[in-house]
Design a protein around this motif. Structure first.
Motif, PDB file in Angstrom:
ATOM      1  N   GLY A 200       5.443  -1.186  -3.493  1.00  0.00           N
ATOM      2  CA  GLY A 200       5.057  -1.650  -2.166  1.00  0.00           C
ATOM      3  C   GLY A 200       6.238  -2.075  -1.329  1.00  0.00           C
ATOM      4  N   ARG A 201       5.929  -2.793  -0.283  1.00  0.00           N
ATOM      5  CA  ARG A 201       6.925  -3.253   0.673  1.00  0.00           C
ATOM      6  C   ARG A 201       8.014  -4.087   0.012  1.00  0.00           C
ATOM      7  N   ALA A 202       7.653  -4.778  -1.079  1.00  0.00           N
ATOM      8  CA  ALA A 202       8.604  -5.653  -1.754  1.00  0.00           C
ATOM      9  C   ALA A 202       9.883  -4.929  -2.181  1.00  0.00           C
ATOM     10  N   ALA A 226       2.712   4.837  -3.784  1.00  0.00           N
ATOM     11  CA  ALA A 226       3.258   3.805  -2.907  1.00  0.00           C
ATOM     12  C   ALA A 226       2.159   3.262  -2.007  1.00  0.00           C
ATOM     13  N   SER A 227       2.411   2.079  -1.479  1.00  0.00           N
ATOM     14  CA  SER A 227       1.515   1.536  -0.454  1.00  0.00           C
ATOM     15  C   SER A 227       1.903   2.161   0.879  1.00  0.00           C
ATOM     16  N   ARG A 228       1.041   1.982   1.845  1.00  0.00           N
ATOM     17  CA  ARG A 228       1.368   2.493   3.177  1.00  0.00           C
ATOM     18  C   ARG A 228       2.593   1.802   3.741  1.00  0.00           C
ATOM     19  N   GLN A 241       1.401   8.076  -0.652  1.00  0.00           N
ATOM     20  CA  GLN A 241       0.519   6.974  -0.248  1.00  0.00           C
ATOM     21  C   GLN A 241      -0.827   6.995  -0.959  1.00  0.00           C
ATOM     22  N   VAL A 242      -1.149   5.865  -1.545  1.00  0.00           N
ATOM     23  CA  VAL A 242      -2.427   5.689  -2.226  1.00  0.00           C
ATOM     24  C   VAL A 242      -3.294   4.810  -1.327  1.00  0.00           C
ATOM     25  N   GLY A 243      -4.547   5.190  -1.135  1.00  0.00           N
ATOM     26  CA  GLY A 243      -5.431   4.321  -0.366  1.00  0.00           C
ATOM     27  C   GLY A 243      -6.482   5.057   0.432  1.00  0.00           C
ATOM     28  N   GLN A 244      -7.128   4.298   1.308  1.00  0.00           N
ATOM     29  CA  GLN A 244      -8.223   4.809   2.130  1.00  0.00           C
ATOM     30  C   GLN A 244      -7.813   6.067   2.873  1.00  0.00           C
ATOM     31  N   THR A 245      -6.582   6.053   3.369  1.00  0.00           N
ATOM     32  CA  THR A 245      -6.142   7.181   4.173  1.00  0.00           C
ATOM     33  C   THR A 245      -5.066   7.990   3.464  1.00  0.00           C
ATOM     34  N   GLY A 246      -4.834   7.674   2.209  1.00  0.00           N
ATOM     35  CA  GLY A 246      -3.879   8.446   1.438  1.00  0.00           C
ATOM     36  C   GLY A 246      -4.613   9.090   0.274  1.00  0.00           C
ATOM     37  N   ILE A 259       2.953  -4.919  -4.478  1.00  0.00           N
ATOM     38  CA  ILE A 259       1.902  -4.477  -3.552  1.00  0.00           C
ATOM     39  C   ILE A 259       0.898  -5.624  -3.447  1.00  0.00           C
ATOM     40  N   SER A 260       0.530  -5.984  -2.212  1.00  0.00           N
ATOM     41  CA  SER A 260      -0.335  -7.162  -2.045  1.00  0.00           C
ATOM     42  C   SER A 260      -1.783  -6.890  -2.433  1.00  0.00           C
ATOM     43  N   GLY A 261      -2.246  -5.638  -2.194  1.00  0.00           N
ATOM     44  CA  GLY A 261      -3.630  -5.319  -2.543  1.00  0.00           C
ATOM     45  C   GLY A 261      -4.574  -5.406  -1.354  1.00  0.00           C
ATOM     46  N   ILE A 263      -7.358  -4.152   1.304  1.00  0.00           N
ATOM     47  CA  ILE A 263      -8.538  -3.345   0.956  1.00  0.00           C
ATOM     48  C   ILE A 263      -8.280  -1.853   1.130  1.00  0.00           C
ATOM     49  N   GLN A 264      -7.445  -1.510   2.104  1.00  0.00           N
ATOM     50  CA  GLN A 264      -7.188  -0.080   2.312  1.00  0.00           C
ATOM     51  C   GLN A 264      -6.411   0.512   1.139  1.00  0.00           C
ATOM     52  N   HIS A 265      -5.601  -0.305   0.483  1.00  0.00           N
ATOM     53  CA  HIS A 265      -4.889   0.187  -0.694  1.00  0.00           C
ATOM     54  C   HIS A 265      -5.847   0.242  -1.894  1.00  0.00           C
ATOM     55  N   LEU A 266      -6.635  -0.818  -2.057  1.00  0.00           N
ATOM     56  CA  LEU A 266      -7.572  -0.864  -3.188  1.00  0.00           C
ATOM     57  C   LEU A 266      -8.522   0.332  -3.155  1.00  0.00           C
ATOM     58  N   ILE A 278       2.133  -6.431 -10.768  1.00  0.00           N
ATOM     59  CA  ILE A 278       3.324  -7.273 -10.869  1.00  0.00           C
ATOM     60  C   ILE A 278       3.625  -7.745  -9.452  1.00  0.00           C
ATOM     61  N   ASN A 279       3.509  -9.054  -9.263  1.00  0.00           N
ATOM     62  CA  ASN A 279       3.691  -9.594  -7.921  1.00  0.00           C
ATOM     63  C   ASN A 279       4.109 -11.053  -8.076  1.00  0.00           C
ATOM     64  N   LYS A 280       5.047 -11.489  -7.239  1.00  0.00           N
ATOM     65  CA  LYS A 280       5.527 -12.860  -7.435  1.00  0.00           C
ATOM     66  C   LYS A 280       4.626 -13.904  -6.788  1.00  0.00           C
TER      67      LYS A 280
HETATM   68  C1  LIG Z   1      -6.714   2.150   9.224  1.00  0.00           C
HETATM   69  C2  LIG Z   1      -5.784   1.686   8.151  1.00  0.00           C
HETATM   70  C3  LIG Z   1      -5.631   2.463   7.034  1.00  0.00           C
HETATM   71  C4  LIG Z   1      -4.758   2.045   6.019  1.00  0.00           C
HETATM   72  N1  LIG Z   1      -4.632   2.841   4.917  1.00  0.00           N
HETATM   73  C5  LIG Z   1      -3.839   2.425   3.914  1.00  0.00           C
HETATM   74  C6  LIG Z   1      -3.692   3.208   2.717  1.00  0.00           C
HETATM   75  O1  LIG Z   1      -4.260   4.294   2.581  1.00  0.00           O
HETATM   76  N2  LIG Z   1      -2.909   2.725   1.729  1.00  0.00           N
HETATM   77  C7  LIG Z   1      -2.247   1.523   1.832  1.00  0.00           C
HETATM   78  O2  LIG Z   1      -1.549   1.142   0.874  1.00  0.00           O
HETATM   79  N3  LIG Z   1      -2.343   0.795   2.942  1.00  0.00           N
HETATM   80  C8  LIG Z   1      -3.118   1.213   3.984  1.00  0.00           C
HETATM   81  N4  LIG Z   1      -3.188   0.456   5.111  1.00  0.00           N
HETATM   82  C9  LIG Z   1      -2.275  -0.714   5.242  1.00  0.00           C
HETATM   83  C10 LIG Z   1      -2.752  -1.941   4.519  1.00  0.00           C
HETATM   84  O3  LIG Z   1      -3.634  -2.664   5.368  1.00  0.00           O
HETATM   85  C11 LIG Z   1      -1.558  -2.859   4.147  1.00  0.00           C
HETATM   86  O4  LIG Z   1      -0.827  -3.171   5.316  1.00  0.00           O
HETATM   87  C12 LIG Z   1      -0.586  -2.244   3.134  1.00  0.00           C
HETATM   88  O5  LIG Z   1      -1.303  -1.733   2.027  1.00  0.00           O
HETATM   89  C13 LIG Z   1       0.406  -3.302   2.677  1.00  0.00           C
HETATM   90  O6  LIG Z   1       1.364  -2.757   1.811  1.00  0.00           O
HETATM   91  P1  LIG Z   1       2.122  -3.640   0.725  1.00  0.00           P
HETATM   92  O7  LIG Z   1       1.114  -4.239  -0.203  1.00  0.00           O
HETATM   93  O8  LIG Z   1       3.194  -2.811   0.121  1.00  0.00           O
HETATM   94  O9  LIG Z   1       2.848  -4.733   1.628  1.00  0.00           O
HETATM   95  P2  LIG Z   1       2.593  -6.288   1.772  1.00  0.00           P
HETATM   96  O10 LIG Z   1       1.182  -6.538   2.134  1.00  0.00           O
HETATM   97  O11 LIG Z   1       3.666  -6.782   2.630  1.00  0.00           O
HETATM   98  O12 LIG Z   1       2.784  -6.840   0.296  1.00  0.00           O
HETATM   99  C14 LIG Z   1       4.007  -6.958  -0.365  1.00  0.00           C
HETATM  100  C15 LIG Z   1       3.737  -7.740  -1.632  1.00  0.00           C
HETATM  101  O13 LIG Z   1       4.923  -7.790  -2.414  1.00  0.00           O
HETATM  102  C16 LIG Z   1       5.044  -9.078  -2.997  1.00  0.00           C
HETATM  103  N5  LIG Z   1       6.462  -9.315  -3.277  1.00  0.00           N
HETATM  104  C17 LIG Z   1       7.454  -9.537  -2.372  1.00  0.00           C
HETATM  105  N6  LIG Z   1       8.632  -9.632  -3.013  1.00  0.00           N
HETATM  106  C18 LIG Z   1       8.391  -9.480  -4.333  1.00  0.00           C
HETATM  107  C19 LIG Z   1       9.217  -9.467  -5.496  1.00  0.00           C
HETATM  108  N7  LIG Z   1      10.526  -9.622  -5.403  1.00  0.00           N
HETATM  109  N8  LIG Z   1       8.621  -9.269  -6.694  1.00  0.00           N
HETATM  110  C20 LIG Z   1       7.271  -9.100  -6.792  1.00  0.00           C
HETATM  111  N9  LIG Z   1       6.454  -9.098  -5.721  1.00  0.00           N
HETATM  112  C21 LIG Z   1       7.007  -9.282  -4.512  1.00  0.00           C
HETATM  113  C22 LIG Z   1       4.465 -10.029  -1.994  1.00  0.00           C
HETATM  114  O14 LIG Z   1       3.992 -11.201  -2.641  1.00  0.00           O
HETATM  115  C23 LIG Z   1       3.313  -9.205  -1.393  1.00  0.00           C
HETATM  116  O15 LIG Z   1       2.096  -9.426  -2.071  1.00  0.00           O
HETATM  117  C24 LIG Z   1      -4.032   0.832   6.137  1.00  0.00           C
HETATM  118  C25 LIG Z   1      -4.196   0.060   7.277  1.00  0.00           C
HETATM  119  C26 LIG Z   1      -5.056   0.475   8.286  1.00  0.00           C
HETATM  120  C27 LIG Z   1      -5.204  -0.360   9.500  1.00  0.00           C
END
Ligand SMILES: Cc1cc2nc3c(=O)[nH]c(=O)nc-3n(C[C@H](O)[C@H](O)[C@H](O)COP(=O)(O)OP(=O)(O)OC[C@H]3O[C@@H](n4cnc5c(N)ncnc54)[C@H](O)[C@@H]3O)c2cc1C
Ligand SMILES: Nc1ncnc2c1ncn2[C@@H]1O[C@H](COP(=O)(O)O)[C@@H](O)[C@H]1O
Lengths: 310, 248
Positions: A200-202, A226-228, A241-246, A259-261, A263-266, A278-280
């Motif tokens: 994920g973004r992390a 990967a997350s979006r 990309q894994v998720g609702q739109t991936g 990855i935070s989790g 709903i679109q990813h779940l 694995i998330n801190k």
């Molecule tokens: C219409 C629509 C469709 C979408 N479709 C999708 C889709 O198909 N798939 C998808 O994934 N998203 C989708 N999204 C986006 C979704 O809403 C989230 O924004 C996205 O999934 C967030 O990605 P993330 O979990 O990587 O990032 P974040 O939400 O920023 O989470 C990052 C996580 O990493 C953790 N972290 C940070 N640093 C560390 C570290 N050093 N070690 C361990 N953990 C750490 C944080 O605690 C946090 O939980 C969609 C959104 C919309 C509006």
């Protein structure tokens, strides 16, 4: 009456989403034909003929079909649909592009992302990113379905269906293939891998993404997802990309790293057999669906995991 | 050049979905509704094409209840010039939406339709492709880049395995993927301006399209709940647990 299953393949090999769509079709009929379209796909047709339970394989070849132009492909399928009660298409990006066009050409609804065949006219499909499951019934003469492959087991091998050539339609002409950029990988395909490790973004950068996930994926024989957020930030290519739109995946093990989790990813991974997170952040929503949660910085957790795996 | 942008009013993507106890559907009472995120991207893309001088007029169309007027106003705020609300309290299925849009196209004669790849309520991912079939136009779905060159749109599409670029002759239907652009925030002056832009309200009957549902929703159920499992102390425990679960 009979079902026409549209084969999903990469030009040389059949994808197992085809076998899974055949399984969905078996719940509708004993008469299943498979359509293989493309160019130079006689080998693929041969593979389709070996799927257990397939009656006949239709093969149609042209340059436009090879390029998967939706207009040409849908004309082909709609033209064949007269002999079938149902057209079942794997819900790949190609299937999603083509199936609604086929449905409209036939003036019928599309029933997309079928998860379960209840009976010949009743289907279960996800709505609201899988937060609700809708059971729909159709009374239309023809059914056009896309089938979510992860919801069905693959049909076995052992068939020996006849192969029949069908003419390609006249070229549509108003669309053309320009180019493609396919991501090359020796890893299993995301949609059918037994293990998926996702970042994920992390992860913070493409270099870090690869440095952390590649060795783990190699060790586990896993596909990488990967997350979006990670894809949007350019850490990973779009088709990860894994998720609702991936992509929707349902591996034996799904490991979500940083990855935070949302709903679109779940929506894309919650049917995995075992989910590891694995998330801190102990409050991250991903822990709400994880069978095993490790609250730790990935920077220490992933190396420790590599070590524990031996 | 004129662009038509269909926009749908849906449950806001941040709202938690609640299935009604009687399994008749999802509870939409007193919850925030917004423009479908993919449609916002479509309006943004049309607006950027207008800002580049490629497009002269953008017409936003919504099929939905009286409140879908707000959705059109959102489109007008981003940059659409005019709105058409085809007002109905019925749930209109993708094929019927496509037929209504085709009827609008016959009147409006746009050169291009840009719309969302999927509405995040029904997740059908169908209407754009259906509209293209009904009009006999080419389609370019899941767009992450759009370039207009003369009478052709060059569209980069997000497909399994990577990206594909196709060229479609105009008029055509393009459906948007998330990475096409990032929609702008509404500025106060634009909100004020939007309120003064024309918005026609029509009825389904004005278009002579049969919108009776073809599909019967038997029930809407909650998916099987997946509870939280256990927290492990470290990686070694994780590996031991995965082995015990028989997946490793
Ligand atoms: C219409 C629509 C469709 C979408 N479709 C999708 C889709 O198909 N798939 C998808 O994934 N998203 C989708 N999204 C986006 C979704 O809403 C989230 O924004 C996205 O999934 C967030 O990605 P993330 O979990 O990587 O990032 P974040 O939400 O920023 O989470 C990052 C996580 O990493 C953790 N972290 C940070 N640093 C560390 C570290 N050093 N070690 C361990 N953990 C750490 C944080 O605690 C946090 O939980 C969609 C959104 C919309 C509006
Ligand atoms: N009721 C509607 N009004 C306007 N546009 C719609 C409507 N329903 C669907 N659309 C358009 O069609 C796209 C795909 O929707 P769907 O096929 O329902 O997933 C949406 O992103 C909208 O652009």
């Amino acid at each position: 009456m009979a079902v026409l299953v549209i084969a999903d393949h990469d030009g040389s090999a059949l994808r197992d989403s085809t076998h899974k769509t055949v399984t969905a079709a078996q719940a509708l009929s004993g008469e299943i034909d498979v359509l293989v379209y493309g160019e130079g796909v006689d080998g693929v047709a041969g593979q389709a003929a070996k799927i257990a339970g397939v009656r006949k394989v239709l093969v149609s070849q042209s340059a436009a079909l090879k390029q998967d132009l939706a207009e040409d492909v849908s004309t082909l399928i709609a033209g064949l649909a007269g002999s079938y009660d149902t057209v079942a298409v794997p819900a790949s990006s190609s299937g999603k592009n083509v199936a609604p066009r086929v449905a409209a050409l036939l003036d019928v609804s599309l029933i997309s992302d079928v998860l379960q065949v209840v009976d010949g006219s009743t289907f279960v499909r996800p709505i609201y990113a899988g937060n609700a499951l809708e059971t729909v019934q159709t009374s239309e003469a023809k059914k056009v379905l896309t089938v979510r492959p992860t919801a069905f087991k693959p049909a076995g091998e052992g068939g020996s269906a006849a192969i029949e050539a069908v003419a390609a339609p006249a070229a549509f002409g108003k669309s053309r293939f320009v180019s493609e950029e396919k991501v090359k990988s020796d890893r299993p395909e995301l949609g059918s891998a037994r293990v998926v490790v996702s970042g994920g973004r992390a992860l913070g950068s493409a270099e870090e993404f690869n440095a952390v996930l590649d060795p783990l994926a190699d060790r586990l024989g896993a596909a990488v997802g990967a997350s979006r957020a990670a894809v949007d930030a350019g850490y990973a290519p779009n088709d990860y990309q894994v998720g609702q739109t991936g992509k929707v995946v349902a591996p034996d093990i799904y490991i979500a790293i940083g990855i935070s989790g949302a709903i679109q990813h779940l929506a894309g991974m919650k049917d995995s057999k075992v989910i590891v997170a694995i998330n801190k952040d102990p409050e991250a929503p991903i822990f709400g669906v994880a069978d095993f949660g490790l609250v730790e910085d990935y920077k220490t957790a992933v190396p420790a995991l590599m070590k524990a795996l031996g | 050049m004129k662009i038509l942008v269909p926009v749908k009013r849906v449950l806001d993507y941040n709202v938690k979905v609640r299935v009604k106890a009687d399994q008749s559907g999802v509870d939409l009472s007193n919850v925030k509704m917004s423009m479908n995120p993919f449609d916002e991207i479509a309006v943004e893309e049309a607006t950027r094409l207008k800002e580049k001088g490629v497009v002269t007029e953008i017409v936003a169309v919504s099929i939905g209840p009286a409140q879908a007027r707000d959705t059109i106003v959102t489109a007008l705020t981003i940059g659409a010039d005019r709105g058409i609300l085809i007002q109905t309290d019925q749930d209109v299925e993708p094929l019927a939406v496509a037929k209504l849009l085709k009827a609008v196209i016959e009147q409006e004669k746009p050169d291009l339709v840009i719309m969302g790849k999927q509405a995040i309520d029904g997740d059908n991912n169908a209407t754009g492709q259906m509209l293209a079939a009904l009009t006999g136009w080419p389609q370019a779905t899941f767009a992450s880049k759009v370039v207009i060159e003369g009478t052709e749109a060059l569209v980069t599409r997000e497909v399994d395995g990577g990206l594909q670029t196709v060229g479609v002759q105009l008029p055509a239907v393009i459906t948007t993927d998330l990475r096409l652009n990032e929609p702008r925030y509404a500025s106060l002056p634009n909100i004020m301006k939007a309120k003064k832009k024309p918005l026609d309200v029509k009825a389904v009957a004005d278009y002579g399209v049969d919108v009776a549902p073809r599909l019967k929703v038997v029930k809407v159920a909650e998916p099987p709940k997946r509870g939280a499992g256990k927290k492990v102390a470290d990686a070694a425990e994780l590996v031991a647990d995965l082995k015990a679960a028989g997946v490793l």
